[in-house]
Design an enzyme around this catalytic site. Structure first.
Site, PDB file in Angstrom:
ATOM      1  CG  HIS A 270     -33.042  -5.906 -20.773  1.00  0.00           C
ATOM      2  ND1 HIS A 270     -31.875  -5.558 -20.160  1.00  0.00           N
ATOM      3  CD2 HIS A 270     -33.460  -4.806 -21.443  1.00  0.00           C
ATOM      4  CE1 HIS A 270     -31.596  -4.295 -20.454  1.00  0.00           C
ATOM      5  NE2 HIS A 270     -32.533  -3.819 -21.219  1.00  0.00           N
ATOM      6  CG  ASN A 271     -39.529  -9.413 -20.299  1.00  0.00           C
ATOM      7  OD1 ASN A 271     -39.931 -10.022 -19.323  1.00  0.00           O
ATOM      8  ND2 ASN A 271     -39.621  -8.101 -20.372  1.00  0.00           N
TER       9      ASN A 271
END
Lengths: 230, 130, 589
Positions: free
Chosen positions: C518-519
């Site tokens: 999760h960027n």
């Protein structure tokens, strides 16, 4: 059919493939505290010294006991050979453009070596360390000495300016575990012995109907693998 | 344009399925959706639909593993079964026990649901034109 | 070398993951002619995700077959800008998707909404704690869209996916057993919750005893067969234990491949081009519009120009940001001055794990679904009082069957050797007795964490890689420690046998061990063009016919998995295009 690989070993391995029982043979006890036979081939990439190294290494990491045979007899050396001979070994899915600079631990692998080259270098470095400690190459050591050398790698004691041994140990341990637990189509986990050891049922893994009944009691099944569903 | 009864039946099944799944007051669960709906994720029962599993058009009376354009598992091809109410029911209740090593990703349904699915497939075979 | 100029179309969508597929489908539904470009290859469940081949941990979890190939394109990384960034030569910490379906193919299916307070984070914290309470280090901003405005899009995406869950707030009425902290929902989940695992039961009991409010994790793994509004049917989840990193063989995990692509493929208005690597957007700054996309066909090396009336950038955080930089659209962010926009506010999910062992249990960890679990939200966002704690943010805490496939299964009592006889005995004993608590902690932006172009390293086509400058902020370390210690309290209340030390986020961030994919950030949304790349319609401030979708528009990463909000915002952007933009092609208010 003529048998060119040593009939007693081949019979043992064939028995492993067809029976579900975990063999508790003399081989299991004989392996403890003595040098083990190197794996029978044929090999696609490993040199003779590399075969001997990996056999000795995986037999130290996964020694024979009542839970299963030694790493070599689980097929792990064949697994390693096939992995290093294949596309992953040749550097597939690895960014191999330079420049190559020494990074921080946080930045991960920065060597210009493919896995094939990296493991070759690790074998050479470990043998050099082994000779510096025991005047013999790794595969010629007794079991206790082999364990000591692997601990040296693991704890960074064997690190030198030329070669960081502890990341090599991690890579070797990971490759060995992959060899013990991956699907047998890759050459390791012979007879699903790794899966039996854990109680992992393998395929087909359709549990929607089973889950409620096994909410809090152990589910066991004779493990099946990819080959059983072709 | 000729309207095939099979299409109408399918539309009804889908309409019923959508009705159940979009009921505002309750979540859909296995008791509320028609048993055939689970099959529709992978199988088609008309000219259109998914190809993850083999088409079920004309399945009653068909030799198991015999459609030329579907890649069956070896186990299914070798199974020597002909699909009828009895064999289909057994297979739907426990696919792996009936055809060991087949690759239908489904663990099985209750005997009651199996009966409902078989009934539906029988009606499909009876009414659809060749 | 000149690119071959193709016939102009109404819209070109770059990236066929969740964001791109949703927008492409909405645009074709509105009668537009759409070209979808995907750098990776094509994949369908029937061809690529079948038993037995998909049940291969080595191939998919270890060798990462469904993940982006770093040899084609990767990112460079450094903790601070006093270091030299080096290439991520093999993906580890995060695993970007690739191919048709993108990350939506190999995700585990955790399908969440953000909190109402998340979307107006700056205003909310100021109201509650005072303007001076938020440290200047944290460059938090309101998103420009409210939860209430986004609610129907959240609902729409959940119905597309057949999410399995139980509402905790239905039109303002709180329901015990659901997430009572969630923003008000207009409708129940479209599918009943997944079955609960035994570990989840123990977690539920322990969390309740401690005064928390456990509920089933909302899952895009269908608990029962489900036909979505596109007429596509999901099958019932088989709890096979091969979920995250794998494609689903029973069409039970919602993905672009199962919920949208069959309809898109059948549409006359849609052309899918795979192996199409977009290299720049053609930007006419004076006209404030883009005229099309240049891409390279990776099978032949030939370059093409695809002109379009509308361009939708949906290529994930890294490529969204990189393409704007390569195309000269928007002012690049400069960390020293704090000025500029593109590359700003890069955030990363602070996920931690507490492995647990129970002598008195057999959890059968191989029976699991990707999002099967029980969670509490009591310590997420601003759901708890932060006065005096020294940090902001939080996350949910959930309990799931632990890593269920054998190569990755590593949970053993502290001090156990990792090889040899003792290891074998221990592994054999504890494999079925392990479960994990996961903390999905937030990531808040800081001035010094950002994305820009690398000066040295290049991709396969010779273009500069994206550079990541990132380390965990002091705020996030404190938040993560607090949440992890809370999880420890719950674990002890579960009366476990061994609790392993959580992977506290105390040290420097590294790219080797997997943590989370999760960027967020890089092309953030907002109401101020000096601090955001897109407005509340996800329309670029610099080019009125350019829309950017995906987590790159998140001004911060809340304490939840991002996909639910990626999809909701994609529906919102698509509506802004089809309802508003096509009528009056200009900047939208």
């Amino acid at each position: 059919m003529t048998d060119s690989y040593g009939s007693s070993r081949r019979r043992f391995l064939l028995e492993m493939a067809v029976t579900a029982a975990i063999p508790t043979t003399a081989r299991a006890t004989a392996a403890i505290g003595s040098t083990t036979e190197p794996a029978a081939g044929p090999f696609q990439t490993l040199s003779a010294s590399e075969q001997a190294f990996f056999s000795a290494a995986v037999d130290t990491l996964i020694p024979a006991d009542e839970l299963g045979p030694s790493g070599t007899d689980c097929g792990i050396v064949i697994f390693i050979d096939r992995q290093l001979a294949g596309s992953w070994g040749a550097g597939a899915r690895l960014y191999l453009s330079g420049p190559f600079l020494e990074g921080t631990r946080q930045q991960g692998y920065q060597l210009p070596l493919t896995p094939r080259e990296y493991f070759a270098a690790g074998v050479v470095a470990t043998n050099a360390w082994s000779r510096s400690r025991y005047a013999r190459s790794f595969d010629a050591l007794a079991a206790a000495e082999r364990a000591a050398v692997l601990r040296d790698l693991e704890q960074g004691v064997a690190n030198s300016d030329d070669f960081q041994a502890d990341p090599f140990f991690e890579a070797l341990l990971t490759l060995t575990m992959e060899g013990l637990f991956s699907d047998p189509i890759y050459g390791g986990n012979r007879g699903k012995i790794g899966w039996r050891m854990l109680g992992f049922p393998g395929l087909p893994a359709f549990y929607a109907g089973t889950l409620p009944a096994y909410r809090n009691r152990p589910y066991t099944a004779d493990p099946k693998s990819i080959e059983d569903f072709l | 344009m000729r309207v095939r009864i099979g299409d109408a039946l399918l539309r009804t099944v889908w309409a019923v399925a959508i009705l159940f799944t979009h009921t505002a007051s309750a979540c859909a669960d296995e008791a509320g959706t028609p048993p055939i709906q689970a099959c529709l994720a992978c199988h088609r029962v008309g000219p259109e639909g998914p190809d993850l599993g083999p088409s079920l058009v004309g399945v009653m009376g068909r030799k198991a593993g015999s459609l030329p354009d579907y890649r069956y598992s070896g186990a299914m091809r070798r199974s020597d079964l002909v699909w009828d109410a009895a064999t289909l029911s057994r297979f739907l209740i426990d696919p792996q026990a009936t055809v060991p090593g087949n690759r239908m990703p489904f663990s099985g349904v209750s005997a009651q649901d199996a009966q409902a699915i078989v009934k539906y497939l029988e009606s499909l075979s009876a009414k659809s034109s060749p | 070398m000149t690119a071959t100029r193709l016939r102009e179309v109404d819209a070109v969508v770059i990236g066929m993951g969740w964001a791109g597929s949703i927008v492409a489908r909405e645009l074709t539904r509105a009668g537009m002619e759409v070209v979808g470009l995907e750098r990776g290859g094509d994949q369908t469940p029937g061809d690529n995700f079948t038993v037995p081949a998909i049940r291969d941990e080595l191939r998919y979890a270890q060798r990462q077959e469904l993940i982006q190939d770093p040899a084609v394109e990767t990112v460079t990384f450094r903790n601070t800008d006093s270091e030299v960034a080096l290439p991520v030569r093999r993906f580890g910490a995060f695993l970007p998707g690739s191919g048709v379906g993108g990350g939506g193919t190999h995700w585990a299916g955790q399908h969440w909404r953000f909190l109402p307070s998340d979307l107006r984070i700056r205003s909310h914290l100021t109201e509650r704690y005072g303007a001076r309470a938020v440290p200047s280090e944290l460059t938090l901003r309101d998103w420009g869209v409210s939860y209430e405005e986004l609610e129907s899009d959240y609902d729409r995406f959940e119905k597309l996916c057949g999410v399995s869950g139980k509402a905790g707030n239905l039109r303002g009425a709180l329901i015990a057993g659901g997430n009572v902290f969630e923003g008000a929902r207009s409708a129940q989940y479209p599918n009943a919750p997944l079955r609960q695992c035994r570990a989840g039961e123990r977690f539920e009991a322990a969390a309740s005893e401690l005064g928390c409010h456990p509920f089933p994790v909302p899952a895009s793994n269908a608990s029962a067969a489900y036909t979505n509004p596109e007429g596509l049917t999901l099958g019932p989840c088989q709890y096979c234990g091969f979920c995250g990193r794998y494609g689903c063989e029973s069409n039970a995990k919602a993905s672009p491949n199962t919920t949208l692509m069959p309809v898109l493929r059948a549409s006359k208005n849609f052309s899918l081009r795979t192996h199409a690597f977009a290299t720049r957007l053609l930007y006419r700054q004076a006209d404030r519009r883009v005229t099309g996309v240049v891409y390279t066909d990776l099978r032949t090396g030939k370059e093409f120009e695809q002109p379009a009336q509308i361009v939708v950038l949906a290529a994930f955080v890294f490529s969204n940001t990189r393409l704007l930089l390569l195309s000269g659209i928007g002012r690049p962010y400069d960390a020293r001055s704090g000025k500029g926009v593109v590359g700003r506010s890069y955030c990363y999910q602070n996920e931690t794990h507490l492995p647990m062992l129970f002598e008195d249990e057999h959890f059968n960890p191989f029976m699991s679904a990707g999002a099967m679990g029980t969670a509490i939200d009591d310590f997420n966002g601003d759901n708890f009082d932060h006065a005096g704690l020294g940090f902001f943010g939080g996350g949910f805490i959930c309990c799931t069957n632990s890593s269920s496939t054998p190569i990755g299964a590593r949970t053993l009592p502290p001090g156990t050797p990792r090889w040899g006889h003792e290891w074998k005995k221990s592994a054999a004993h504890w494999y079925t007795r392990s479960a994990t608590l996961i903390v999905e902690g937030s990531g808040y932006p800081a001035r010094r964490n950002y994305l820009d172009l690398d000066p040295t390293y290049r991709d396969r086509l010779g273009l500069p890689l994206l550079r990541m400058t990132y380390d965990i902020t002091g705020n996030d370390r404190k938040m993560s420690r607090y949440l992890s210690d809370t999880a420890v309290r719950i674990a002890r209340q579960m009366r476990l046998t061994h609790l392993l030390t959580p992977d506290y986020r105390d040290g420097k961030f590294g790219v080797v061990a997997y943590q989370s994919s999760h960027n967020a950030g890089g092309t953030v949304m907002g109401s101020d063009p000096d601090e955001s790349a897109v407005n509340r319609h996800l329309q670029s401030w610099n080019a009125h016919n350019l829309f950017i979708v995906g987590a790159s528009v998140f001004p911060h990463q809340p304490g939840y998995n991002p996909t639910g909000t990626v999809g909701a915002l994609a529906f919102r952007a698509a509506r802004s295009i089809t309802r508003d933009y096509v009528r009056r092609p200009d900047f939208l208010a």
